[in-house]
Write a protein that holds these residues in place. Sequence first.
Motif, PDB file in Angstrom:
ATOM      1  N   LEU A   4     -24.100 -25.097  59.911  1.00  0.00           N
ATOM      2  CA  LEU A   4     -24.670 -26.009  58.914  1.00  0.00           C
ATOM      3  C   LEU A   4     -25.900 -25.322  58.339  1.00  0.00           C
ATOM      4  N   VAL A   5     -25.824 -24.931  57.068  1.00  0.00           N
ATOM      5  CA  VAL A   5     -26.820 -24.053  56.454  1.00  0.00           C
ATOM      6  C   VAL A   5     -27.720 -24.835  55.502  1.00  0.00           C
ATOM      7  N   ASP A   6     -29.018 -24.742  55.720  1.00  0.00           N
ATOM      8  CA  ASP A   6     -30.033 -25.303  54.829  1.00  0.00           C
ATOM      9  C   ASP A   6     -30.165 -24.327  53.652  1.00  0.00           C
ATOM     10  N   GLY A   7     -29.374 -24.545  52.616  1.00  0.00           N
ATOM     11  CA  GLY A   7     -29.270 -23.597  51.512  1.00  0.00           C
ATOM     12  C   GLY A   7     -30.592 -23.264  50.840  1.00  0.00           C
ATOM     13  N   ASN A   8     -31.395 -24.266  50.543  1.00  0.00           N
ATOM     14  CA  ASN A   8     -32.663 -24.003  49.879  1.00  0.00           C
ATOM     15  C   ASN A   8     -33.615 -23.213  50.766  1.00  0.00           C
ATOM     16  N   ASN A   9     -33.588 -23.490  52.065  1.00  0.00           N
ATOM     17  CA  ASN A   9     -34.462 -22.782  52.987  1.00  0.00           C
ATOM     18  C   ASN A   9     -34.046 -21.317  53.099  1.00  0.00           C
ATOM     19  N   VAL A  10     -32.758 -21.063  53.193  1.00  0.00           N
ATOM     20  CA  VAL A  10     -32.274 -19.683  53.275  1.00  0.00           C
ATOM     21  C   VAL A  10     -32.563 -18.944  51.968  1.00  0.00           C
ATOM     22  N   ALA A  15     -37.608 -12.897  49.167  1.00  0.00           N
ATOM     23  CA  ALA A  15     -38.543 -12.662  48.057  1.00  0.00           C
ATOM     24  C   ALA A  15     -37.809 -11.880  46.975  1.00  0.00           C
ATOM     25  N   ASP A  16     -36.790 -12.527  46.397  1.00  0.00           N
ATOM     26  CA  ASP A  16     -35.937 -11.831  45.444  1.00  0.00           C
ATOM     27  C   ASP A  16     -35.960 -12.458  44.055  1.00  0.00           C
ATOM     28  N   GLY A  17     -37.012 -13.213  43.756  1.00  0.00           N
ATOM     29  CA  GLY A  17     -37.151 -13.815  42.426  1.00  0.00           C
ATOM     30  C   GLY A  17     -36.307 -15.047  42.210  1.00  0.00           C
ATOM     31  N   TRP A  18     -35.854 -15.698  43.288  1.00  0.00           N
ATOM     32  CA  TRP A  18     -34.991 -16.870  43.154  1.00  0.00           C
ATOM     33  C   TRP A  18     -35.629 -17.962  42.305  1.00  0.00           C
ATOM     34  N   TRP A  19     -36.947 -18.040  42.281  1.00  0.00           N
ATOM     35  CA  TRP A  19     -37.663 -19.106  41.572  1.00  0.00           C
ATOM     36  C   TRP A  19     -37.517 -18.976  40.060  1.00  0.00           C
ATOM     37  N   ASN A  20     -37.154 -17.800  39.574  1.00  0.00           N
ATOM     38  CA  ASN A  20     -36.942 -17.621  38.134  1.00  0.00           C
ATOM     39  C   ASN A  20     -35.631 -18.234  37.662  1.00  0.00           C
ATOM     40  N   ASP A  21     -34.660 -18.358  38.551  1.00  0.00           N
ATOM     41  CA  ASP A  21     -33.355 -18.934  38.226  1.00  0.00           C
ATOM     42  C   ASP A  21     -32.785 -19.554  39.493  1.00  0.00           C
ATOM     43  N   ARG A 121     -29.910 -14.439  56.671  1.00  0.00           N
ATOM     44  CA  ARG A 121     -29.821 -13.575  55.490  1.00  0.00           C
ATOM     45  C   ARG A 121     -29.394 -12.164  55.894  1.00  0.00           C
ATOM     46  N   THR A 122     -29.918 -11.684  57.012  1.00  0.00           N
ATOM     47  CA  THR A 122     -29.508 -10.370  57.508  1.00  0.00           C
ATOM     48  C   THR A 122     -28.038 -10.388  57.889  1.00  0.00           C
ATOM     49  N   ARG A 123     -27.579 -11.460  58.532  1.00  0.00           N
ATOM     50  CA  ARG A 123     -26.169 -11.615  58.893  1.00  0.00           C
ATOM     51  C   ARG A 123     -25.285 -11.520  57.633  1.00  0.00           C
ATOM     52  N   LEU A 124     -25.782 -12.086  56.530  1.00  0.00           N
ATOM     53  CA  LEU A 124     -25.029 -12.065  55.270  1.00  0.00           C
ATOM     54  C   LEU A 124     -25.131 -10.724  54.547  1.00  0.00           C
ATOM     55  N   GLY A 125     -26.049  -9.885  54.993  1.00  0.00           N
ATOM     56  CA  GLY A 125     -26.257  -8.605  54.307  1.00  0.00           C
ATOM     57  C   GLY A 125     -27.188  -8.723  53.116  1.00  0.00           C
ATOM     58  N   ILE A 126     -27.979  -9.795  53.100  1.00  0.00           N
ATOM     59  CA  ILE A 126     -28.927  -9.986  51.994  1.00  0.00           C
ATOM     60  C   ILE A 126     -30.341 -10.147  52.537  1.00  0.00           C
ATOM     61  N   GLY A 127     -30.657  -9.391  53.577  1.00  0.00           N
ATOM     62  CA  GLY A 127     -31.989  -9.461  54.173  1.00  0.00           C
ATOM     63  C   GLY A 127     -33.058  -9.205  53.137  1.00  0.00           C
ATOM     64  N   ARG A 128     -34.268  -9.437  53.529  1.00  0.00           N
ATOM     65  CA  ARG A 128     -35.385  -9.263  52.607  1.00  0.00           C
ATOM     66  C   ARG A 128     -35.424  -7.831  52.065  1.00  0.00           C
ATOM     67  N   PRO A 129     -35.618  -7.703  50.759  1.00  0.00           N
ATOM     68  CA  PRO A 129     -35.721  -6.354  50.213  1.00  0.00           C
ATOM     69  C   PRO A 129     -37.017  -5.678  50.672  1.00  0.00           C
ATOM     70  N   THR A 130     -36.957  -4.387  50.784  1.00  0.00           N
ATOM     71  CA  THR A 130     -38.150  -3.640  51.155  1.00  0.00           C
ATOM     72  C   THR A 130     -39.103  -3.591  49.965  1.00  0.00           C
ATOM     73  N   PRO A 131     -40.362  -3.996  50.146  1.00  0.00           N
ATOM     74  CA  PRO A 131     -41.310  -3.961  49.024  1.00  0.00           C
ATOM     75  C   PRO A 131     -41.495  -2.533  48.525  1.00  0.00           C
ATOM     76  N   ARG A 132     -41.655  -2.383  47.234  1.00  0.00           N
ATOM     77  CA  ARG A 132     -41.894  -1.051  46.651  1.00  0.00           C
ATOM     78  C   ARG A 132     -43.358  -0.677  46.829  1.00  0.00           C
ATOM     79  N   ARG A 133     -43.573   0.518  47.203  1.00  0.00           N
ATOM     80  CA  ARG A 133     -44.938   1.035  47.356  1.00  0.00           C
ATOM     81  C   ARG A 133     -45.362   1.643  46.023  1.00  0.00           C
ATOM     82  N   GLY A 134     -46.671   1.752  45.832  1.00  0.00           N
ATOM     83  CA  GLY A 134     -47.201   2.338  44.578  1.00  0.00           C
ATOM     84  C   GLY A 134     -46.615   3.703  44.299  1.00  0.00           C
ATOM     85  N   ARG A 135     -46.520   4.022  43.030  1.00  0.00           N
ATOM     86  CA  ARG A 135     -45.912   5.291  42.641  1.00  0.00           C
ATOM     87  C   ARG A 135     -46.923   6.382  42.569  1.00  0.00           C
TER      88      ARG A 135
END
Length: 135
Positions: A4-10, A15-21, A121-135
């Motif tokens: 039973l998955v709490d969709g909004n919580n997952v 931190a993948d920009g979900w709030w934009n869409d 999310r890791t189980r699904l293969g959509i774990g948190r993306p690695t933050p980009r470091r400064g260039r």
Amino acid sequence: MLWLVDGNNVMGAGADGWWNDPVGASVRLTQAIAEWARTHDDAVTVVFDGRHEPRMAELAGGNLTVDFARRAGRDAADDRIVEVVDETYADEPALTVVTSDRGLVARLPPGVEVEGAGRFRTRLGIGRPTPRRGR
């Protein structure tokens, strides 16, 4: 076994920009859950806040059910998850609720397994993306 998955919580655990869409992010999450659900026979129900969204509901089938809160407002999906647990736990004691919401976890009966949103999310293969470091 029932997941039973709490969709909004997952969705919110990434931190993948979900709030934009939010609807698009919900569809992507549901698609990932549908793909994962096809890899086993366990029943999976994902519950979202908000109104019934046809794009998410279309992904249901087989062992995947997509459900929506029965009302609007704060903790609406949590209330629906608790209802489903109350309706099924006696008949389906092998139950795992996927959430990192401590308030929801506190409302679950003793013995219900809980898996955190990040781990799922890791189980699904959509774990948190690695933050980009400064260039």
